[in-house]
Design an enzyme around this catalytic site. Structure first.
Site, PDB file in Angstrom:
ATOM      1  N   ASP A   1      17.700   7.357   9.221  1.00  0.00           N
ATOM      2  CA  ASP A   1      17.946   7.734   7.819  1.00  0.00           C
ATOM      3  C   ASP A   1      16.667   7.846   6.996  1.00  0.00           C
ATOM      4  O   ASP A   1      16.665   7.612   5.790  1.00  0.00           O
ATOM      5  CB  ASP A   1      18.909   6.729   7.153  1.00  0.00           C
ATOM      6  CG  ASP A   1      20.222   6.652   7.894  1.00  0.00           C
ATOM      7  OD1 ASP A   1      20.635   7.664   8.458  1.00  0.00           O
ATOM      8  OD2 ASP A   1      20.833   5.562   7.905  1.00  0.00           O
TER       9      ASP A   1
ATOM     10  N   LYS B   1      15.043  12.758   7.682  1.00  0.00           N
ATOM     11  CA  LYS B   1      14.630  13.780   8.660  1.00  0.00           C
ATOM     12  C   LYS B   1      15.263  15.139   8.359  1.00  0.00           C
ATOM     13  O   LYS B   1      14.601  16.176   8.436  1.00  0.00           O
ATOM     14  CB  LYS B   1      15.031  13.343  10.085  1.00  0.00           C
ATOM     15  CG  LYS B   1      14.394  12.028  10.520  1.00  0.00           C
ATOM     16  CD  LYS B   1      14.932  11.570  11.866  1.00  0.00           C
ATOM     17  CE  LYS B   1      16.359  11.096  11.848  1.00  0.00           C
ATOM     18  NZ  LYS B   1      16.650   9.879  11.088  1.00  0.00           N
TER      19      LYS B   1
ATOM     20  N   GLY C   1      23.503  11.396  10.876  1.00  0.00           N
ATOM     21  CA  GLY C   1      23.975  12.039   9.651  1.00  0.00           C
ATOM     22  C   GLY C   1      22.739  12.502   8.912  1.00  0.00           C
ATOM     23  O   GLY C   1      22.000  11.687   8.372  1.00  0.00           O
ATOM     24  N   HIS C   2      22.465  13.789   8.956  1.00  0.00           N
ATOM     25  CA  HIS C   2      21.248  14.341   8.352  1.00  0.00           C
ATOM     26  C   HIS C   2      21.646  15.123   7.100  1.00  0.00           C
ATOM     27  O   HIS C   2      22.345  16.131   7.191  1.00  0.00           O
ATOM     28  CB  HIS C   2      20.513  15.245   9.352  1.00  0.00           C
ATOM     29  CG  HIS C   2      19.991  14.488  10.536  1.00  0.00           C
ATOM     30  ND1 HIS C   2      19.300  15.077  11.566  1.00  0.00           N
ATOM     31  CD2 HIS C   2      20.058  13.162  10.845  1.00  0.00           C
ATOM     32  CE1 HIS C   2      18.961  14.138  12.452  1.00  0.00           C
ATOM     33  NE2 HIS C   2      19.419  12.975  12.045  1.00  0.00           N
TER      34      HIS C   2
ATOM     35  N   GLN D   1      18.352   9.416  14.771  1.00  0.00           N
ATOM     36  CA  GLN D   1      18.120   7.970  14.701  1.00  0.00           C
ATOM     37  C   GLN D   1      16.646   7.715  14.355  1.00  0.00           C
ATOM     38  O   GLN D   1      15.997   8.558  13.773  1.00  0.00           O
ATOM     39  CB  GLN D   1      18.532   7.251  16.002  1.00  0.00           C
ATOM     40  CG  GLN D   1      20.033   7.208  16.248  1.00  0.00           C
ATOM     41  CD  GLN D   1      20.627   8.505  16.724  1.00  0.00           C
ATOM     42  OE1 GLN D   1      20.236   9.038  17.740  1.00  0.00           O
ATOM     43  NE2 GLN D   1      21.579   9.031  15.987  1.00  0.00           N
TER      44      GLN D   1
HETATM   45  P1  GDP Z   1      18.264  11.353   8.043  1.00  0.00           P
HETATM   46  O1  GDP Z   1      19.356  10.774   8.862  1.00  0.00           O
HETATM   47  O2  GDP Z   1      16.921  10.898   8.466  1.00  0.00           O
HETATM   48  O3  GDP Z   1      18.325  12.860   7.934  1.00  0.00           O
HETATM   49  O4  GDP Z   1      18.458  10.788   6.551  1.00  0.00           O
HETATM   50  P2  GDP Z   1      19.873  10.661   5.759  1.00  0.00           P
HETATM   51  O5  GDP Z   1      20.300  12.014   5.330  1.00  0.00           O
HETATM   52  O6  GDP Z   1      20.844   9.840   6.526  1.00  0.00           O
HETATM   53  O7  GDP Z   1      19.421   9.749   4.545  1.00  0.00           O
HETATM   54  C1  GDP Z   1      18.419  10.121   3.672  1.00  0.00           C
HETATM   55  C2  GDP Z   1      19.008  10.136   2.252  1.00  0.00           C
HETATM   56  O8  GDP Z   1      17.959  10.190   1.318  1.00  0.00           O
HETATM   57  C3  GDP Z   1      19.859  11.362   1.969  1.00  0.00           C
HETATM   58  O9  GDP Z   1      20.855  11.010   1.043  1.00  0.00           O
HETATM   59  C4  GDP Z   1      18.868  12.331   1.353  1.00  0.00           C
HETATM   60  O10 GDP Z   1      19.500  13.278   0.478  1.00  0.00           O
HETATM   61  C5  GDP Z   1      18.004  11.398   0.571  1.00  0.00           C
HETATM   62  N1  GDP Z   1      16.586  11.795   0.436  1.00  0.00           N
HETATM   63  C6  GDP Z   1      15.785  12.428   1.335  1.00  0.00           C
HETATM   64  N2  GDP Z   1      14.519  12.513   0.870  1.00  0.00           N
HETATM   65  C7  GDP Z   1      14.530  11.921  -0.347  1.00  0.00           C
HETATM   66  C8  GDP Z   1      13.500  11.649  -1.317  1.00  0.00           C
HETATM   67  O11 GDP Z   1      12.338  11.956  -1.146  1.00  0.00           O
HETATM   68  N3  GDP Z   1      13.880  10.972  -2.450  1.00  0.00           N
HETATM   69  C9  GDP Z   1      15.169  10.605  -2.672  1.00  0.00           C
HETATM   70  N4  GDP Z   1      15.459   9.951  -3.792  1.00  0.00           N
HETATM   71  N5  GDP Z   1      16.148  10.823  -1.777  1.00  0.00           N
HETATM   72  C10 GDP Z   1      15.832  11.470  -0.623  1.00  0.00           C
HETATM   73  P1  IMO Z   2      20.263   9.283  11.747  1.00  0.00           P
HETATM   74  O1  IMO Z   2      19.954  10.401  12.730  1.00  0.00           O
HETATM   75  C1  IMO Z   2      20.783   5.016  11.103  1.00  0.00           C
HETATM   76  C2  IMO Z   2      22.582   2.712  14.364  1.00  0.00           C
HETATM   77  C3  IMO Z   2      23.965   2.148  14.145  1.00  0.00           C
HETATM   78  C4  IMO Z   2      23.905   0.916  15.006  1.00  0.00           C
HETATM   79  C5  IMO Z   2      23.076   1.383  16.206  1.00  0.00           C
HETATM   80  C6  IMO Z   2      23.898   1.847  17.387  1.00  0.00           C
HETATM   81  O2  IMO Z   2      21.151   9.677  10.638  1.00  0.00           O
HETATM   82  O3  IMO Z   2      18.990   8.638  11.321  1.00  0.00           O
HETATM   83  P2  IMO Z   2      25.435   3.930  17.934  1.00  0.00           P
HETATM   84  O4  IMO Z   2      26.542   4.593  17.161  1.00  0.00           O
HETATM   85  O5  IMO Z   2      24.282   4.825  18.231  1.00  0.00           O
HETATM   86  O6  IMO Z   2      25.939   3.225  19.136  1.00  0.00           O
HETATM   87  O7  IMO Z   2      24.869   2.769  16.963  1.00  0.00           O
HETATM   88  O8  IMO Z   2      22.298   2.471  15.729  1.00  0.00           O
HETATM   89  N1  IMO Z   2      22.477   4.166  14.149  1.00  0.00           N
HETATM   90  C7  IMO Z   2      21.886   4.733  13.096  1.00  0.00           C
HETATM   91  N2  IMO Z   2      21.331   4.162  11.993  1.00  0.00           N
HETATM   92  N3  IMO Z   2      20.747   6.365  11.275  1.00  0.00           N
HETATM   93  C8  IMO Z   2      21.257   6.937  12.381  1.00  0.00           C
HETATM   94  O9  IMO Z   2      21.104   8.247  12.647  1.00  0.00           O
HETATM   95  C9  IMO Z   2      21.906   6.110  13.329  1.00  0.00           C
HETATM   96  N4  IMO Z   2      22.533   6.342  14.506  1.00  0.00           N
HETATM   97  C10 IMO Z   2      22.868   5.149  14.993  1.00  0.00           C
HETATM   98  O10 IMO Z   2      24.189   1.839  12.783  1.00  0.00           O
HETATM   99  O11 IMO Z   2      23.170  -0.086  14.366  1.00  0.00           O
HETATM  100 MG    MG Z   3      21.109   9.653   8.607  1.00  0.00          MG
END
Ligand code: GDP
Ligand code: IMO
Ligand code: MG
Length: 423
Positions: free
Chosen positions: A12, A15, A39-40, A224
């Site tokens: 998270d 990315k 979840g991107h 991840q």
């Molecule tokens: P990912 O899994 O690495 O793609 O990241 P996620 O989408 O799960 O979580 C990142 C969260 O931060 C999302 O809600 C994005 O919309 C938000 N986000 C990404 N970059 C920024 C930033 O520079 N500032 C803020 N405030 N939010 C951001």
């Molecule tokens: P993105 O790509 C954050 C965590 C889960 C759990 C562990 C194992 O959005 O960054 P799994 O379902 O893979 O067996 O879970 O890994 N986890 C993540 N945490 N971002 C993710 O993906 C994750 N994918 C799995 O919360 O601790």
């Molecule tokens: Mg994510």
């Protein structure tokens, strides 16, 4: 050539947003591991989209997208995601390709994931319950089914055999809580299998190598984070794939010589969702404040993310593992409201300071050693250039790059597509 973009923390890191920002510079965006546990989040024309299995390049006309063999694909989650994207006017039959060696997640994988977590009780991993672990277990256990099998006339038989194995395994668990769900999951699954058969399925390794030989530019999109890597993460509180740059070669079928830049994404602080060690976690009001300011709730499960200060010891480790050549620091704007910000520069374990990750962090009493930085307490989300950022933030960024020995090339100052500053 191939550039790699991956998360350096526990996932998270932002990315999806960064891949979307860079995508226009590449011909192919390829996912190499993970599955619908990811979840991107991207914002497309101001609308929020969360991608799970589909690469974050799908919203660019000139980019094609590949789901590589290292991914585990759940046909049900994939169909739903595809329909959501198609509703935004994207034609996936033109810009998405799936490697035939990609393993699939079947309903009983999800059941096994759930059963295993329930059986672990307090020791549970905090899995996203998407069937990731059991699907990778079947891959390495040589029982798995692949997208290429879905295309074969014999698929129903192959599926029935695998399901039988899974039912035997499930008989050792108490599944009374959700046994009724399995039949419903299966009905959806067969519908989704029909949908999957309409997609472009290719020999992924030939597909990508032909592109590379033709001089095309590929961005490999990690899912991840490096601290969730099955070999080097906080085992056993990890995911089941190799999330570091080494995963790119076997997750796509390319040789290491093709890899050029390794772009590491880190938040300006740190989060983790699920169980497992997190040395800089804040259990106090500051942690709550980070969660509120950063909207730190899981994109997949909605769970509150655990929050804490940036951990340079862990980042140094993950930069080393992946050979990171440049950094993107995201969510720096979230720190705007803090009077002071901190970075962990060492761990104190049994009275001894170390900058190395120990064999395992579980059960260890780790006290983070912090360097304190003055806050900037001014809004940075509207800054359009790196130079406009407050000096305090600039010196925080330069301390991070100095510690890690890797340049921060971009700072992301908001979730929007254009909220990114090149340094
Ligand atoms: P990912 O899994 O690495 O793609 O990241 P996620 O989408 O799960 O979580 C990142 C969260 O931060 C999302 O809600 C994005 O919309 C938000 N986000 C990404 N970059 C920024 C930033 O520079 N500032 C803020 N405030 N939010 C951001
Ligand atoms: P993105 O790509 C954050 C965590 C889960 C759990 C562990 C194992 O959005 O960054 P799994 O379902 O893979 O067996 O879970 O890994 N986890 C993540 N945490 N971002 C993710 O993906 C994750 N994918 C799995 O919360 O601790
Ligand atoms: Mg994510």
């Amino acid at each position: 050539m191939v550039d790699v973009l991956l998360g350096l923390q526990w996932g998270d890191e932002g990315k999806g947003k960064i891949v979307d920002y860079f995508a226009g510079k590449y011909d192919v965006i390829a996912r190499f591991q993970g599955g619908p546990n990811a979840g991107h989040t991207l914002y497309v024309n101001g609308q929020k989209v969360v991608l799970r299995t589909i690469p974050s390049g799908v919203f660019h006309d000139s980019t094609i997208n590949l789901i590589g063999n290292g991914v585990v694909l759940d046909p049900v989650a994939f169909q739903k995601e595809s329909q959501d994207i198609s509703a935004l006017g994207i034609d996936l039959t033109k810009n998405l390709f799936i490697a035939e060696k990609t393993h699939i997640i079947v309903p009983t994988h999800r059941a096994l994931d759930k059963a295993s977590e329930i059986a672990k009780g307090n020791d549970k991993i905090g899995s996203t319950l998407k069937g990731i672990g059991p699907a990778y277990m079947d891959k390495t256990g040589r029982n798995g089914l692949r997208v290429g099998d879905v295309m074969s006339a014999d698929f129903e038989n192959l599926y029935a055999k695998l399901k039988q194995k899974h039912l035997e395994l499930l008989s050792h668990f108490d599944i009374s809580e959700f046994s009724d769900d399995i039949a419903a999951w299966e009905a959806e699954f067969f519908e989704a299998v029909k949908f999957l058969r309409t997609m472009n399925v290719v020999a992924g390794e030939y597909f990508i190598n032909e592109k590379l030989k033709a001089g095309k530019k590929v961005l490999a999109e990690g899912a991840q984070g490096s601290m969730l890597d099955v070999d080097f993460g906080t085992y056993p509180f990890v995911t089941s794939s190799n999330t570091i740059s080494a995963g790119v070669c076997n997750g796509l079928g390319i040789a290491p010589q093709w890899i050029k830049e390794v772009i590491g994404v880190t938040k300006a602080y740190c989060t983790r969702v699920g169980s497992g060690p997190f040395p800089t976690e804040l259990h106090d009001a500051t942690g709550e404040q980070l969660r509120a300011a950063g909207h730190e709730f899981g994109a997949v499960t909605g769970r509150p993310r655990r929050c804490g200060w940036i951990d340079l010891v862990a980042l140094n480790y993950t930069c080393m593992l992946s050979g990171v050549t440049q950094l993107v620091m995201t969510k720096s704007d979230v720190l705007d409201e803090f009077d002071e910000v901190y970075a962990c520069t060492a761990y104190e374990i049994n009275g001894q300071q170390t900058k190395q990750l120990p064999f395992q962090l579980n059960g260890l009493d780790v006290t983070p050693v912090y360097e304190k930085f003055p806050g900037w307490t001014e809004k940075t989300a509207t800054c359009k250039q790196f130079n406009e950022l407050p000096n305090e933030m600039k010196s925080f960024v330069s301390s991070v790059e100095k510690y890690l020995g890797v340049p921060v090339k971009y700072v992301s100052n908001g979730p929007g597509r254009d909220q990114i500053l090149e340094k």
